[in-house]
Design a protein around this motif. Sequence first.
Motif, PDB file in Angstrom:
ATOM      1  N   UNK A 742       0.803  -1.196  -0.080  1.00 22.41           N
ATOM      2  CA  UNK A 742       0.130  -0.022  -0.046  1.00 22.41           C
ATOM      3  C   UNK A 742       0.854   1.270   0.010  1.00 22.41           C
ATOM      4  N   UNK A 743       2.140   1.315   0.381  1.00 18.73           N
ATOM      5  CA  UNK A 743       2.815   2.560   0.366  1.00 18.73           C
ATOM      6  C   UNK A 743       3.102   2.909  -0.977  1.00 18.73           C
ATOM      7  N   UNK A 744       3.234   1.931  -1.978  1.00 19.90           N
ATOM      8  CA  UNK A 744       3.377   2.300  -3.118  1.00 19.90           C
ATOM      9  C   UNK A 744       2.213   2.978  -3.827  1.00 19.90           C
ATOM     10  N   UNK A 745       0.927   2.431  -3.398  1.00 18.66           N
ATOM     11  CA  UNK A 745      -0.152   3.344  -3.736  1.00 18.66           C
ATOM     12  C   UNK A 745      -0.326   4.503  -3.231  1.00 18.66           C
ATOM     13  N   UNK A 746      -0.070   4.762  -1.891  1.00 16.56           N
ATOM     14  CA  UNK A 746       0.026   6.067  -1.409  1.00 16.56           C
ATOM     15  C   UNK A 746       1.018   7.039  -1.917  1.00 16.56           C
ATOM     16  N   UNK A 747       2.146   6.563  -2.561  1.00 13.92           N
ATOM     17  CA  UNK A 747       3.062   7.570  -3.260  1.00 13.92           C
ATOM     18  C   UNK A 747       2.319   8.083  -4.335  1.00 13.92           C
ATOM     19  N   UNK A 748       1.848   6.992  -5.225  1.00 14.65           N
ATOM     20  CA  UNK A 748       0.896   7.385  -6.615  1.00 14.65           C
ATOM     21  C   UNK A 748      -0.026   8.433  -6.115  1.00 14.65           C
ATOM     22  N   UNK A 749      -0.993   8.263  -5.152  1.00 14.83           N
ATOM     23  CA  UNK A 749      -2.017   8.854  -4.805  1.00 14.83           C
ATOM     24  C   UNK A 749      -1.426  10.424  -4.365  1.00 14.83           C
ATOM     25  N   UNK A 750      -0.639  10.315  -3.420  1.00 16.30           N
ATOM     26  CA  UNK A 750       0.036  11.637  -3.268  1.00 16.30           C
ATOM     27  C   UNK A 750       0.738  12.536  -4.598  1.00 16.30           C
ATOM     28  N   UNK A 751       1.421  11.693  -5.246  1.00 16.75           N
ATOM     29  CA  UNK A 751       1.972  12.449  -6.294  1.00 16.75           C
ATOM     30  C   UNK A 751       0.747  13.187  -7.209  1.00 16.75           C
TER      31      UNK A 751
END
Length: 757
Positions: A742-751
Amino acid sequence: MVCETIRVRGTVQGVGFRPFVWQLAARLGIAGEVSNDGEGVLVRAQGESDQLDAFAAAIVAEAPPLARVTSIERVPLPAFSASGFTIAETTGGTRRTGITPDAAMCAACAAEIGDPGQRRFGYAFTNCTHCGPRFSIVDAIPYDRTATRMRAFTMCADCRNDYDNPADRRFHAQPIACPDCGPRVDMQLAEVVVALKAGAIVALKGLGGFHLACDATNEAAVSTLRARKRRPHKPFALMACHIGMIGKFARVSAAEALLLGDPAAPIVVLPGKNAALAASVAPGLDRIGWMLAYTPLHRLLCDGIDRPLVMTSGNLSGEPQVVDNEEALVKLSGFADRFLMHDREISRRLDDSVATVVGGQLRVQRRARGYSPAPLEMPRGLRHAPPVLALGGELKAAICLGFGSEAVLSHHLGDLEDAHTYDAFEAAIDDYERLFGHTPQAIACDWHPAYRSVQKAEEMAADRRLPLVRVQHHHAHIAACMAENGWPVDGGKVLGIAFDGTGYGGDGAVWGGEWLLADYRGFERLATLKPVRLPGADVAVREPWRNLLAHIVSAFGYQGGMARLRDAGLADAFEGKPVSAVVRMIESGFNSPESTSAGRLFDAVGAALGCAFDRVTYEGQAAVELESLACPDAAATAYRYGRKTVDGVVHVDPGPMWETLLAQRADGVPGGLIAWRFHAGLAEAAGCLAVSLARRHGARAIALSGGVMQNGLFLSLLLDALSQQDLPVLSHRQVPSNDGGIAFGQVAIAASQLLGK
Ligand code: ZN
Ligand code: ZN
Ligand code: FE
């Protein structure tokens, strides 16, 4: 004569790329030079134009085993004078994300340690440019010997010659070593083999930490290990010296054989359990995790004993794996009869990775040794985002560093509820930021107020005065799946199926069976599993019978539910349980949050079939045993679900499924068939609803994520159910579908938020 620059991008540093180009140039008669810089490898080449074409083609086609070329770009140059071809010193820095993962021993090194005529015969730390330790020993970049734990060892003259010779397999192999100059084990390996054969438990220092090892065919040894570790059921992983040995004990497909032999050398979960293995290796399961001996030390031991070895992490229950010799002597002495240690230090703890093959595809379940820290490409439209640090979830913690065009998803860090693991999590944040020179301009985290990773994110954002981006748990799962599959920002919305254990929904309920219409910016919850109480909250997760009771009461009420349980022969199992107290909790809602979790539905069905009915001793036990129980039953129809719209959200009701399941149980249908029909029914219900919602709302793809997608049977049935429609189906491969991703998904959403997209 023509001159040009050839720019090569991807994983091309620290993998023997420059000597490879040098050898290629010599073979094809190219003059010029090759160097490393901040973007990858840069070649200046001079030759006839057809020679240069062949050269460029061979750079891609014949790249060294650990290299991964993502792009090659050729630009004409004015003529330059060059005689011969040289390897230039690194000048313009190296790529920040260019640290390569650890790689399993290559075939050439394996042959060498088995050849009495070689000076590395029987040497446990043999490695070369194509294999050996990397991430586990590096402390800084650029990746030079002085930046690794090998700095403690001075190369002998022979090793120095190999290291300096571009024609040698060990040219610039930073961990190069031999028996004269390299690390040593503190005990005769032959002695350890004798002890293992006699049933001893050995604490063994490996690549990324300590393991506890014993003979996997010796029931007394394996059950002693279970008793000492106080780990009654959670399956142990096994190690074998070669694939032929695994084939004697398990069924290995061609794709699984390839995966076992990959330089990442993950634990691969394989079907089949042979009676020659100790029964307590994997109680209640018909599949076992296998890996091949991935270091020379492991290989020498496995060859010596010539039987599979249990290879489980050396740690106190819930704590991280031990990495230091002194710590091992303190913490593991209660478990191990012997210690096999060595004097090469470990820079960071790396657990063994776990992977499976489902639908013909690699699926990484635990991403650690061999996979981390290989960078992941960010999707189109997000590549110019400022650097982001995402702190992931609570269980199976992993952090992710967004660098704009790429992201580095950390290795598996464990469950943060353990204090030592939390310390390791904090240390890992510092470690990754320093190692990769990462300065985030935003922090991303989950919504859950009680997650330690969220509290840490709040602290960091306040300390550094950075924006904090809070991301809903299942939105992060779906975004991770989209981003891993390169779904571009302007690609439109996807219909995400997030089937999971637990995630904070923001409405007081525990989410985990969700159909979301999502893009990177946001999501809309279109459908969910019908909410069911979790009597006792966390206690209901540990005791599947509570969950079963809640589901039955929810479907039929108390009287109707108990009658059906009696008919199905399940009433006896509830003898002695505080049934009426739990029913009161379910009815009043006291300490019993509502849950839409698919994971809990699997637990309840598992409990109904006798899987971990009383309590689980490891996460997901009831569901894992349920999957293992299932026998293919193509003829029978799958169990059906109801649908009802509540406040604009479709509620998927397992009531009709329970009705049929319990009736068939009462009719004496075997548990294996019922287990299969449950998997098939849920896959069909999930898939059909996703397709109809996608059509109605104009979604452009269907994305599958969440911990339940690690259930190989469920995922393959769901992929089958979705194969008859024309929307693309996105699923996880390199990024775990569980909370490790999920951290990878969090990066995409924050980006996407930071870019206003
Ligand atoms: Zn090698
Ligand atoms: Zn040497
Ligand atoms: Fe999750």
